[in-house]
Write an enzyme that holds these catalytic residues in place. Structure first.
Site, PDB file in Angstrom:
ATOM      1  N   CYS A   2      13.968  -1.233  15.358  1.00  0.00           N
ATOM      2  CA  CYS A   2      15.012  -0.238  15.660  1.00  0.00           C
ATOM      3  C   CYS A   2      16.311  -0.657  14.999  1.00  0.00           C
ATOM      4  O   CYS A   2      16.396  -1.689  14.350  1.00  0.00           O
ATOM      5  CB  CYS A   2      15.195  -0.177  17.164  1.00  0.00           C
ATOM      6  N   ARG A  27      15.402   2.155   8.331  1.00  0.00           N
ATOM      7  CA  ARG A  27      14.597   1.293   9.212  1.00  0.00           C
ATOM      8  C   ARG A  27      13.591   2.126   9.995  1.00  0.00           C
ATOM      9  O   ARG A  27      12.801   1.609  10.756  1.00  0.00           O
ATOM     10  CB  ARG A  27      15.495   0.539  10.197  1.00  0.00           C
ATOM     11  N   TRP A  74      12.581   2.935  16.671  1.00  0.00           N
ATOM     12  CA  TRP A  74      11.272   2.941  16.023  1.00  0.00           C
ATOM     13  C   TRP A  74      10.333   2.524  17.142  1.00  0.00           C
ATOM     14  O   TRP A  74      10.297   1.351  17.525  1.00  0.00           O
ATOM     15  CB  TRP A  74      11.248   1.947  14.870  1.00  0.00           C
ATOM     16  N   ASN A  98      17.053  -3.892  20.121  1.00  0.00           N
ATOM     17  CA  ASN A  98      16.050  -3.948  19.061  1.00  0.00           C
ATOM     18  C   ASN A  98      15.225  -5.200  19.322  1.00  0.00           C
ATOM     19  O   ASN A  98      15.767  -6.292  19.430  1.00  0.00           O
ATOM     20  CB  ASN A  98      16.710  -4.027  17.676  1.00  0.00           C
ATOM     21  N   GLY A  99      13.919  -5.027  19.452  1.00  0.00           N
ATOM     22  CA  GLY A  99      13.035  -6.179  19.702  1.00  0.00           C
ATOM     23  C   GLY A  99      11.942  -5.784  20.675  1.00  0.00           C
ATOM     24  O   GLY A  99      11.718  -4.610  20.941  1.00  0.00           O
ATOM     25  N   GLU A 482      -8.471  -6.965  -1.791  1.00  0.00           N
ATOM     26  CA  GLU A 482      -7.065  -6.613  -1.536  1.00  0.00           C
ATOM     27  C   GLU A 482      -6.172  -7.158  -2.637  1.00  0.00           C
ATOM     28  O   GLU A 482      -5.248  -6.477  -3.103  1.00  0.00           O
ATOM     29  CB  GLU A 482      -6.649  -7.138  -0.170  1.00  0.00           C
ATOM     30  N   LYS A 486      -3.759  -4.790  -4.939  1.00  0.00           N
ATOM     31  CA  LYS A 486      -2.306  -5.028  -5.062  1.00  0.00           C
ATOM     32  C   LYS A 486      -1.903  -5.109  -6.523  1.00  0.00           C
ATOM     33  O   LYS A 486      -0.917  -4.511  -6.949  1.00  0.00           O
ATOM     34  CB  LYS A 486      -1.926  -6.324  -4.345  1.00  0.00           C
ATOM     35  N   GLU A 489      -2.253  -1.615  -8.273  1.00  0.00           N
ATOM     36  CA  GLU A 489      -1.412  -0.487  -7.825  1.00  0.00           C
ATOM     37  C   GLU A 489       0.069  -0.690  -8.136  1.00  0.00           C
ATOM     38  O   GLU A 489       0.826   0.264  -8.145  1.00  0.00           O
ATOM     39  CB  GLU A 489      -1.622  -0.188  -6.353  1.00  0.00           C
ATOM     40  N   HIS A 505     -24.630 -11.089 -11.555  1.00  0.00           N
ATOM     41  CA  HIS A 505     -25.384  -9.820 -11.561  1.00  0.00           C
ATOM     42  C   HIS A 505     -24.680  -8.768 -12.395  1.00  0.00           C
ATOM     43  O   HIS A 505     -24.853  -7.566 -12.171  1.00  0.00           O
ATOM     44  CB  HIS A 505     -25.572  -9.343 -10.116  1.00  0.00           C
ATOM     45  N   LYS A 604       3.040   6.844  -0.050  1.00  0.00           N
ATOM     46  CA  LYS A 604       2.949   5.875   1.047  1.00  0.00           C
ATOM     47  C   LYS A 604       1.894   6.305   2.062  1.00  0.00           C
ATOM     48  O   LYS A 604       1.184   5.483   2.596  1.00  0.00           O
ATOM     49  CB  LYS A 604       4.299   5.726   1.753  1.00  0.00           C
TER      50      LYS A 604
HETATM   51  C1  AGP Z   1      -2.210   0.105   0.078  1.00  0.00           C
HETATM   52  O1  AGP Z   1      -1.337  -0.721  -0.670  1.00  0.00           O
HETATM   53  C2  AGP Z   1      -2.053   1.558  -0.264  1.00  0.00           C
HETATM   54  N1  AGP Z   1      -0.737   1.973   0.024  1.00  0.00           N
HETATM   55  C3  AGP Z   1      -3.174   2.428   0.309  1.00  0.00           C
HETATM   56  O2  AGP Z   1      -4.411   1.901  -0.099  1.00  0.00           O
HETATM   57  C4  AGP Z   1      -3.211   2.551   1.841  1.00  0.00           C
HETATM   58  O3  AGP Z   1      -3.655   1.353   2.406  1.00  0.00           O
HETATM   59  C5  AGP Z   1      -4.206   3.676   2.195  1.00  0.00           C
HETATM   60  O4  AGP Z   1      -3.723   4.869   1.644  1.00  0.00           O
HETATM   61  C6  AGP Z   1      -4.387   3.836   3.706  1.00  0.00           C
HETATM   62  O5  AGP Z   1      -3.162   4.170   4.278  1.00  0.00           O
HETATM   63  P1  AGP Z   1      -3.015   4.054   5.890  1.00  0.00           P
HETATM   64  O6  AGP Z   1      -3.211   2.605   6.210  1.00  0.00           O
HETATM   65  O7  AGP Z   1      -1.648   4.532   6.186  1.00  0.00           O
HETATM   66  O8  AGP Z   1      -4.099   4.897   6.499  1.00  0.00           O
END
Ligand code: AGP
Length: 609
Positions: A2, A27, A74, A98-99, A482, A486, A489, A505, A604
């Protein structure tokens, strides 16, 4: 996460506070409120939704006074409603917080027995009633605050007003950020510098266990035990935008470095060391209900799907319950075999991913029981679930998920303990060991973050690569995936993750001098096998970056580069390896001049199919 703002001076407090709250919008918030005091009269205005709603309310019902506090919420405990919005009033006392207060339920019960009437579902409201209760015996507001803070367990950044002390504003900090701005005999309090930097650049950064009492144009600093201290102000020359990122160049790096605190937040109030167990508010399932499920089905997209894969390794290893892991966009169209005997767990940072939401509804249509793991309180996925485990990572602005992922891993670790204690596969001793390991994790993440300069060097050396491979065995395999995601992307370098045993394989045909091969080699049961996979790559002239455990100088022998990661045990080391790979991807992207906060083509939250 928050945002709080406080003001005491000779100006009308409302516009000062509102402009501060506006600067804290990044935030994240789902409700907001403000309180001012004018000649001892305290008035509060609160609204849900965007800040503009509070502005409209203030136009209709303006506030007066040169002392005030404000808050953007938040949500962590309790839905984003007006009743749950701050400021919260208990008797004569008003607070913004906040916390996370871990022991709020116990305090709430005790105070209710003393006649305090609670109007919200939040943990924060307890603070106002607790201070009000202490005022009955304390000699001053600051003494009442000090007495109350002694009873609180958890994190807080607080601004406090009382009708019984119209000339005083108090601020106190422990575990959540707080800065104080000074301009002559005016004082500004905020969670972050952006909220006050337009008023003054003279800032005092508060440390844990400190408080400030503002009265009649003066400020007195002390510890929360009442020991007077001296604080030095500093001139901050940051731009407001840089201040929004707390000095970091972008939100992604800020959020990578927030992970120690985010991990503290996800465990806050949930550890029961005496019972070797965890308390997951919102799970809404007792032991026998948990034991009634024949299997689990974890369903997600992207990075959250990697968390789901990691969860499979944890839960099957420790709880011996069969776990399916499904990509949501596949699951939803496959007429999946789930029933009321299946515990379906959608995992989602945003709680709004269309495919994951659709998968939830598909599971619902087959009577499955649904418990989601989510970061955004009261978003669509938790709203449509039977229970939820919130990750409390705070707002994540960077499109590439970082702290949301590591807090998902910790949430799955907590769930593993709960499931194992419910079906007896984890006994008291093991439960306590697993809880103790969590206590070490934030500091081990901080230690891993110190590898950043070395990681930058490796990225520099491999910058011309257009492909990369990440290899891992066992629980490191999802982390390899992962790490690869990273990198691709945010740096746009093509990267793939594979189980290390899969190299021969097919993927081994890709090995050449140009392509970095990141080999995750924690000091676990797979180390010997991973070393032999590494040999396969080296003998074919591959460029190996060995990511291994501290103290392991055997694995590094054949590698071109080596990173030594602190050891957190087999179950939690994936968190530390992830942090190193986040920094790896970040450094590649920055060196290539990419926009790490908003990579091309990405959103996002993917709320469309
Ligand atoms: C991860 O870096 C990406 N932004 C993307 O793969 C994300 O994890 C995926 O779209 C799922 O989003 P969510 O966790 O909000 O469901």
């Amino acid at each position: 996460m928050c945002g709080i703002v406080g003001y005491m001076g000779n100006q009308d407090a409302t516009p000062v506070i509102m402009s501060g709250l506006k600067m804290l919008e990044y935030r994240g918030y789902d409700s907001a409120g403000i309180c001012t005091m004018d000649s001892g009269d305290i008035e509060i205005r609160r609204s849900s939704g965007k800040l503009i709603n509070l502005e409209r309310l203030l136009k209709e019902q303006p506030l007066h006074g040169t002392i005030g506090i404000g808050h953007t919420r938040w949500a962590t405990h309790g839905k984003p409603t007006v009743a749950n919005a701050h400021p919260h009033k208990g008797g004569a006392v008003v607070v913004v917080h906040n916390g996370i207060i871990e022991n709020y339920q116990i305090l709430r019960d005790e105070l209710s027995k003393k006649g305090h009437l609670f109007l919200s579902e939040t943990d924060s409201e307890v603070i106002s009633h607790l201070i009000d209760e202490k005022l009955k015996t304390a000699a001053s507001l600051e003494e009442a605050v000090q007495l109350a803070l002694k009873d609180l367990q958890g994190a807080y950044a607080l601004c406090i007003l009382s009708q019984k002390d119209e000339k005083t504003l108090i601020a106190a900090k422990s575990g959540s950020p707080m800065v104080i701005g000074i301009r002559g005999n005016e004082f500004f309090v905020a969670s972050d510098m952006p909220a006050i930097i337009s008023n003054t650049r003279e800032m005092v950064v508060m440390e844990d266990g400190e408080m400030a009492v503002f009265r009649n144009g003066e400020v007195k600093f002390s510890t929360i035990d009442g020991l007077e201290i001296t604080k030095t102000s500093h001139y901050i020359d940051w731009s407001p935008l840089k201040a929004e990122k707390n000095g970091y160049p972008n939100f992604m790096l800020k959020e990578i470095y927030e992970q120690p605190q985010a991990i503290r937040n996800v465990v806050a109030g949930r550890l029961r060391m005496d019972e070797g167990d965890v308390f997951l508010e919102g799970l809404n399932l007792n032991d026998s209900e948990l034991n009634s499920f024949e299997r689990l089905c974890l369903v997600a997209c992207g990075t959250s799907w990697h968390a789901a894969l990691t969860g499979k390794y944890l839960i099957e290893e420790y709880c011996r319950i069969p776990v399916d892991v499904e990509i949501a966009s596949e699951f939803r169209y496959r007429d999946p075999l789930v029933s009321k005997k299946t515990l379906v767990i959608p995992i989602s940072q945003s709680g709004e991913t269309a495919d994951t939401l659709a998968a939830l509804r598909e599971a619902r249509s087959k009577d499955a029981h649904i418990v989601s793991i989510c970061n955004v309180v009261d978003s669509s996925i938790p709203r449509e679930s039977d229970g939820v485990i919130y990750t409390h990572a705070g707002l994540e602005i960077g499109v590439a998920s970082t702290k949301a992922f590591t807090t998902q891993l910790v949430a799955l670790y907590l769930l593993t303990i709960r499931l194992g204690r419910a079906n007896g596969t984890i006994d008291l001793i093991k439960g306590r060991e697993m809880i103790a390991a969590l206590g070490e994790l934030p500091s081990l993440v901080e230690k891993t973050l110190e590898l950043d300069p070395q990681i930058e060097e490796i990225a520099c050396e491999c910058l011309t690569s257009w492909d990369a491979i990440y290899l891992g065995r066992g629980i490191s395999y999802p982390i390899a995936l992962e790490g690869a995601l990273k990198l691709k992307e945010i740096s746009y370098i093509h990267a793939d993750g594979y189980p290390a045993g899969e190299m021969k394989h097919g993927p081994i045909a890709l090995i050449d001098r140009e392509m970095p091969v990141f080999i995750l080699a924690p000091n676990d049961r797979h180390l010997v096998k991973v070393r032999s996979n590494m040999e396969e790559v080296i003998t074919r002239g591959g460029r190996v970056i060995a990511v291994c455990s501290e103290g392991d100088h055997e694995t590094s022998k054949g590698a071109e580069f080596t990173l030594h990661i602190p050891w957190a045990g087999e179950a939690l080391s994936p968190v530390l390896f992830t942090v190193a790979l986040q920094l790896m991807a970040y450094n590649f992207a920055i060196l290539k001049g990419k926009d790490v906060d908003q990579p091309r083509n990405l959103a996002k939250s993917v709320t469309v199919e």
